[in-house]
Motif scaffolding. Sequence first.
Motif, PDB file in Angstrom:
ATOM      1  N   LEU A 176      23.394  35.077 125.624  1.00  0.00           N
ATOM      2  CA  LEU A 176      23.126  35.194 127.050  1.00  0.00           C
ATOM      3  C   LEU A 176      23.869  36.357 127.707  1.00  0.00           C
ATOM      4  O   LEU A 176      24.765  36.149 128.514  1.00  0.00           O
ATOM      5  N   LEU A 177      23.538  37.579 127.311  1.00  0.00           N
ATOM      6  CA  LEU A 177      24.048  38.732 128.035  1.00  0.00           C
ATOM      7  C   LEU A 177      23.487  38.710 129.457  1.00  0.00           C
ATOM      8  O   LEU A 177      22.284  38.508 129.657  1.00  0.00           O
ATOM      9  N   GLU A 178      24.334  38.948 130.438  1.00  0.00           N
ATOM     10  CA  GLU A 178      23.904  38.902 131.842  1.00  0.00           C
ATOM     11  C   GLU A 178      23.193  40.223 132.190  1.00  0.00           C
ATOM     12  O   GLU A 178      23.733  41.092 132.874  1.00  0.00           O
ATOM     13  N   LYS A 179      21.933  40.341 131.730  1.00  0.00           N
ATOM     14  CA  LYS A 179      21.189  41.589 131.895  1.00  0.00           C
ATOM     15  C   LYS A 179      20.942  41.927 133.364  1.00  0.00           C
ATOM     16  O   LYS A 179      20.807  43.100 133.720  1.00  0.00           O
ATOM     17  N   SER A 180      20.867  40.915 134.226  1.00  0.00           N
ATOM     18  CA  SER A 180      20.583  41.177 135.640  1.00  0.00           C
ATOM     19  C   SER A 180      21.662  42.045 136.275  1.00  0.00           C
ATOM     20  O   SER A 180      21.424  42.717 137.279  1.00  0.00           O
ATOM     21  N   ARG A 181      22.865  42.085 135.671  1.00  0.00           N
ATOM     22  CA  ARG A 181      23.955  42.902 136.210  1.00  0.00           C
ATOM     23  C   ARG A 181      23.646  44.393 136.111  1.00  0.00           C
ATOM     24  O   ARG A 181      24.196  45.201 136.850  1.00  0.00           O
ATOM     25  N   VAL A 182      22.754  44.764 135.191  1.00  0.00           N
ATOM     26  CA  VAL A 182      22.378  46.175 135.056  1.00  0.00           C
ATOM     27  C   VAL A 182      21.750  46.687 136.352  1.00  0.00           C
ATOM     28  O   VAL A 182      21.998  47.820 136.772  1.00  0.00           O
ATOM     29  N   VAL A 183      20.939  45.846 137.015  1.00  0.00           N
ATOM     30  CA  VAL A 183      20.174  46.317 138.182  1.00  0.00           C
ATOM     31  C   VAL A 183      20.718  45.787 139.501  1.00  0.00           C
ATOM     32  O   VAL A 183      20.327  46.258 140.572  1.00  0.00           O
ATOM     33  N   HIS A 184      21.612  44.794 139.434  1.00  0.00           N
ATOM     34  CA  HIS A 184      22.140  44.241 140.688  1.00  0.00           C
ATOM     35  C   HIS A 184      23.552  43.704 140.473  1.00  0.00           C
ATOM     36  O   HIS A 184      23.828  43.020 139.491  1.00  0.00           O
ATOM     37  N   GLN A 185      24.454  44.014 141.414  1.00  0.00           N
ATOM     38  CA  GLN A 185      25.812  43.459 141.397  1.00  0.00           C
ATOM     39  C   GLN A 185      26.153  42.939 142.792  1.00  0.00           C
ATOM     40  O   GLN A 185      25.736  43.526 143.795  1.00  0.00           O
ATOM     41  N   ASN A 186      26.894  41.837 142.809  1.00  0.00           N
ATOM     42  CA  ASN A 186      27.368  41.315 144.094  1.00  0.00           C
ATOM     43  C   ASN A 186      28.433  42.241 144.669  1.00  0.00           C
ATOM     44  O   ASN A 186      29.026  43.061 143.962  1.00  0.00           O
ATOM     45  N   HIS A 187      28.701  42.080 145.952  1.00  0.00           N
ATOM     46  CA  HIS A 187      29.708  42.915 146.607  1.00  0.00           C
ATOM     47  C   HIS A 187      31.076  42.707 145.947  1.00  0.00           C
ATOM     48  O   HIS A 187      31.501  41.581 145.695  1.00  0.00           O
ATOM     49  N   GLY A 188      31.752  43.819 145.623  1.00  0.00           N
ATOM     50  CA  GLY A 188      33.064  43.740 144.987  1.00  0.00           C
ATOM     51  C   GLY A 188      33.002  43.650 143.474  1.00  0.00           C
ATOM     52  O   GLY A 188      34.029  43.470 142.824  1.00  0.00           O
ATOM     53  N   GLU A 189      31.796  43.804 142.898  1.00  0.00           N
ATOM     54  CA  GLU A 189      31.644  43.738 141.447  1.00  0.00           C
ATOM     55  C   GLU A 189      31.018  45.030 140.930  1.00  0.00           C
ATOM     56  O   GLU A 189      30.485  45.828 141.695  1.00  0.00           O
ATOM     57  N   ARG A 190      31.098  45.213 139.613  1.00  0.00           N
ATOM     58  CA  ARG A 190      30.537  46.422 138.983  1.00  0.00           C
ATOM     59  C   ARG A 190      29.534  46.031 137.914  1.00  0.00           C
ATOM     60  O   ARG A 190      29.471  44.888 137.460  1.00  0.00           O
ATOM     61  N   SER A 191      28.784  47.024 137.454  1.00  0.00           N
ATOM     62  CA  SER A 191      27.925  46.855 136.292  1.00  0.00           C
ATOM     63  C   SER A 191      28.810  46.912 135.043  1.00  0.00           C
ATOM     64  O   SER A 191      30.039  46.882 135.128  1.00  0.00           O
ATOM     65  N   PHE A 192      28.216  47.035 133.887  1.00  0.00           N
ATOM     66  CA  PHE A 192      28.978  47.044 132.632  1.00  0.00           C
ATOM     67  C   PHE A 192      29.848  48.296 132.536  1.00  0.00           C
ATOM     68  O   PHE A 192      29.463  49.378 132.981  1.00  0.00           O
ATOM     69  N   HIS A 193      31.030  48.158 131.925  1.00  0.00           N
ATOM     70  CA  HIS A 193      32.027  49.232 131.884  1.00  0.00           C
ATOM     71  C   HIS A 193      31.477  50.547 131.350  1.00  0.00           C
ATOM     72  O   HIS A 193      31.860  51.621 131.813  1.00  0.00           O
ATOM     73  N   ILE A 194      30.574  50.487 130.350  1.00  0.00           N
ATOM     74  CA  ILE A 194      30.166  51.696 129.635  1.00  0.00           C
ATOM     75  C   ILE A 194      29.537  52.730 130.561  1.00  0.00           C
ATOM     76  O   ILE A 194      29.709  53.935 130.373  1.00  0.00           O
ATOM     77  N   PHE A 195      28.835  52.275 131.625  1.00  0.00           N
ATOM     78  CA  PHE A 195      28.214  53.220 132.547  1.00  0.00           C
ATOM     79  C   PHE A 195      29.276  54.070 133.244  1.00  0.00           C
ATOM     80  O   PHE A 195      29.163  55.297 133.331  1.00  0.00           O
ATOM     81  N   TYR A 196      30.336  53.414 133.728  1.00  0.00           N
ATOM     82  CA  TYR A 196      31.384  54.117 134.463  1.00  0.00           C
ATOM     83  C   TYR A 196      32.232  54.956 133.508  1.00  0.00           C
ATOM     84  O   TYR A 196      32.682  56.048 133.864  1.00  0.00           O
ATOM     85  N   GLN A 197      32.446  54.446 132.282  1.00  0.00           N
ATOM     86  CA  GLN A 197      33.209  55.212 131.296  1.00  0.00           C
ATOM     87  C   GLN A 197      32.492  56.513 130.943  1.00  0.00           C
ATOM     88  O   GLN A 197      33.129  57.567 130.827  1.00  0.00           O
ATOM     89  N   LEU A 198      31.163  56.435 130.777  1.00  0.00           N
ATOM     90  CA  LEU A 198      30.389  57.623 130.430  1.00  0.00           C
ATOM     91  C   LEU A 198      30.443  58.660 131.553  1.00  0.00           C
ATOM     92  O   LEU A 198      30.688  59.845 131.308  1.00  0.00           O
ATOM     93  N   VAL A 199      30.246  58.210 132.801  1.00  0.00           N
ATOM     94  CA  VAL A 199      30.215  59.144 133.928  1.00  0.00           C
ATOM     95  C   VAL A 199      31.597  59.735 134.180  1.00  0.00           C
ATOM     96  O   VAL A 199      31.745  60.942 134.414  1.00  0.00           O
ATOM     97  N   GLU A 200      32.653  58.904 134.130  1.00  0.00           N
ATOM     98  CA  GLU A 200      34.000  59.367 134.465  1.00  0.00           C
ATOM     99  C   GLU A 200      34.687  60.080 133.292  1.00  0.00           C
ATOM    100  O   GLU A 200      35.466  61.004 133.494  1.00  0.00           O
TER     101      GLU A 200
END
Length: 979
Positions: free
Chosen positions: A186-210
């Motif tokens: 049960l990977l939480e795939k919905s996090r890819v397209v939507h995050q609640n306020h104060g939350e982030r998507s999966f780390h790899i996206f931010y690691q790649l960009v930064e």
Amino acid sequence: MEGSLTARDRVGIQDFVLLDAYTSESAVLDNLRKRFNENLIYTYIGTLLVSVNPYKELGIYTKKQMDIYMGVNFFELPPHIYALADNVYRTMLTETNNHFILISGESGAGKTEASKKILQFYAVSCPSTKLLDNVRDRLLLSNPVLEAFGNAKTLKNDNSSRFGKYMDIQFDHMGGAVGGHILSYLLEKSRVVHQNHGERSFHIFYQLVEGGEEDLLRWLGLERNCQRYSYLVQGECAKVSSVNDKSDWKTVRKALSVIEFSESNIESLFAIIASVLHLGNVTFVADSQGYATLNNSPEIHWLSKLLGIPAQVIQVGLTHRKIEARSEEVLSPFTVDQAVYAKDALAKAIYGRTFTWLVNELNESLADWYCASIFEQFCINYCNEKLQQLFIQLTLKSEQEEYEMEGIEWESVPYFNNKIICDLVEEKFKGIISVLDEECLRPGEATDMTFLEKLEEKMGGHAHFITHKLADQKTRKTLERGDFRLLHYAGEVTYSVVGFLDKNNDLLYRNIKEVMRQSKNAIVKHCFPSTEPDSKKRPETVATQFKSSLVGLTEVLMSKEPWYVRCMKPNEGKQPGLFDDVLVRHQVKYLGLMEHLRVRRAGFAYRRRYEIFLQRYKPLCPDTWPNWKGTAAEGVECLVKHLGYKPDEYKMGRTKIFIRHPRTLFATEDAFEVCKHELGGSWLYLSACVVLLATKIETCWRGMKARREREKRAWAVKVIKRFIKGFMTRNQPACVDNTEYLAFVRQNYLTRLKENLPKTVVDKNTWLTPPPIMDSLTDHLIYLYCVWLPHVQLQLKGLTSSIFKGTKENYPHSVGIPFVDTRISKYSVPVVKYDRNGFRPRFRQLIYTGSAAYLVEEAKIKQRVEFNNLKGVSVSTLSDNFLILHVQCEDIKQKGDLVLQCDYLFEALTKLCLVANKHNFIKVVQGSVKFDIQPGREGFVDFKSGQETMIYRAKNGHLMVLYITCMGSVVTYQAKRSL
């Protein structure tokens, strides 16, 4: 553990089983608080480990700490995760069965860190070889990769696992880690397209960009700014102070390299991550008819490049749906809302399938649960219910088995059976999952509210289910109209049905799958295979898939021995030193600690092996101190009677003593502390005597060592004197003074001569200059080397030629190879012997003496063949190296002929002719050779030509040997047995 009981008022008790008020949540809470305030974060409930997150470094995970806990009795040292890991490991090796460690707790309680500590302990404690070290490195480095792709920042935890994982580590019989396997749930795939306020998507996206290198970002079409990507800014929390994305990026890159992901796979992987970000920036506008059209040509360009799909194909796939009308397929345009749904579904599918591919790749190179929101939380709480059910069943089972093993009567334990809640969720046709699937799959206008109405209709009378409509007036105020509430074993949880149907469906249009199958990206092609069945039947829903996965996990866990780590967080603010009673009390309840404690305290609070109990407490009884002569069980029986234990306070098992009440153990331990002080006075005199005796022993030992050293030096002086005298009289005739020296000179010269013999037998001028004592022997040595040895070689070669010239194919190649003198003077040669029954090859040594040949395995004689009983030897005409010794057998109990393979065939047979004095008994045979398995049973050896060297037993019972000849052909050797 017993030693710490004297400080129990200050630091609490190390094992909750020893609490007197074990049924009181307040007593459990108070004990946890005492230990937490003393930085003691670990506490036992029997073999279950309770861990409270300290939110600070304690310095208890060093290499020194690991060494302390290796190989130590579980209860001998204070509670620690290393103690549990070591006990699991040693029990596995001792009992040779499978075990699992179930780590559970709220998000932020330290589950991921606990699993890391266990892996790090095994990395140090397991046997170390280059291969095993490589396996352990991969297991350890799989963690940062899984965290990058499966973890994210939530409101409760900056590194929250957004998937469940079961990691299986395989050990060999010596205890070395030889592999691992990871199952994800049960990977939480919905996090890819939507995050609640104060939350982030999966780390790899931010690691790649930064953290991505400039060239890499340029190749991926990305900018070093997370704010530019729609999928990364919905939680308005792209930057997190406690997370270093740049540093984590380097760790992930290094891990991927160590795990040996190929560069092409790494490029494809990052291309997919970048394509998800580009996909998130794709926007749609409505045309004059209200249909969606694309408004982002740059993003489509990058999607086309990174996925290897034509831009036009992507545009059509994102704005149209393929519909089958009778026998025709037509493209139906999307509205803007439908196009956004299709785009988000594709982003989730790409990331979800890539994550599955990543886990599979990690498995080829080689239980953690979280709190989510709404639908995901419902799935996870259902999982917790199933694990709690398993937890209680296995705990009860292990307790009952121990009682039965020790011959103690089992007392039934009252506990809350949560089967009623599990059935409410999973029961076929009646459970919540069945109702949800039915509503997702039925035709017509199904919504989240119609799903709620169906639940109310079917679950209306259930004691653990309530909604706004079914509640009384007071409860109704706490529920929204779109909510339902379940009474879990851990307490009430309210769920909003909003999004249940959408998340349970998780549909991906078929034509979008067809688009992805055209990708040239290797990983995408693997994730969307053309062989995937394109059934018109709807795929299984998410809840049903999760239910099936959970059934599989339960079956796996039921086949192994359980161990548990229960992780708790002391406060919501992640502050060190702060203990929130209300929060901890809630976790004590929902982690099932009280239930587990009740089961462990079913009758008896304390149990120990007789040997351990007697060793500690024997000073309390005059009859057992200082040494008990009988069995340990008898000693314990004598001890407890002296201490005045009442019959209902203890039971004697087969190997352990069971004590019912903690106060009995506390009284015993307090008496032991007093006894130690009383014994102190008498021990002072005894200690003085021991010191005096030790001094005397030391004096004697030193004297003996000194005498031995003096004798050794006196002997050395004599040897040196003789050597000097020998050197001074070396040119005189042999006498007492120079005998030993001259023997040394001769030996030294012969040793050097052995290493520096001339290269050819005709070279008589390059011999080492001999010492004077060897002058008379040098000519004789030159004669032996240059005349006699070549003469012997020529004699042997002549005999070999008379036997094999013109008959054996590979004979010409043996002519230039000299026979080895050490095998000729005292002959032995390594051979491979093939069993007469079954033809199994076995390594042996063939030895010739004056009267017989011996087949030897190490120092054991396996068969003796008298030369008088040797009828003959058969070899083939081809280039193989097999020989068959034909032995005369008169008794059926005697062993038959020998089938041998020898690398020194010509040398061995020539020597056999000489020592056996039989020059004409070797037969060179073309075709088949018959041999006796035993009297009355015959076998055959056949020789043929082929293309490769092989030795095997054919289906018809023949032993086939394919052998490349010196002429480039191949020999087939075949042995067949017959009755």
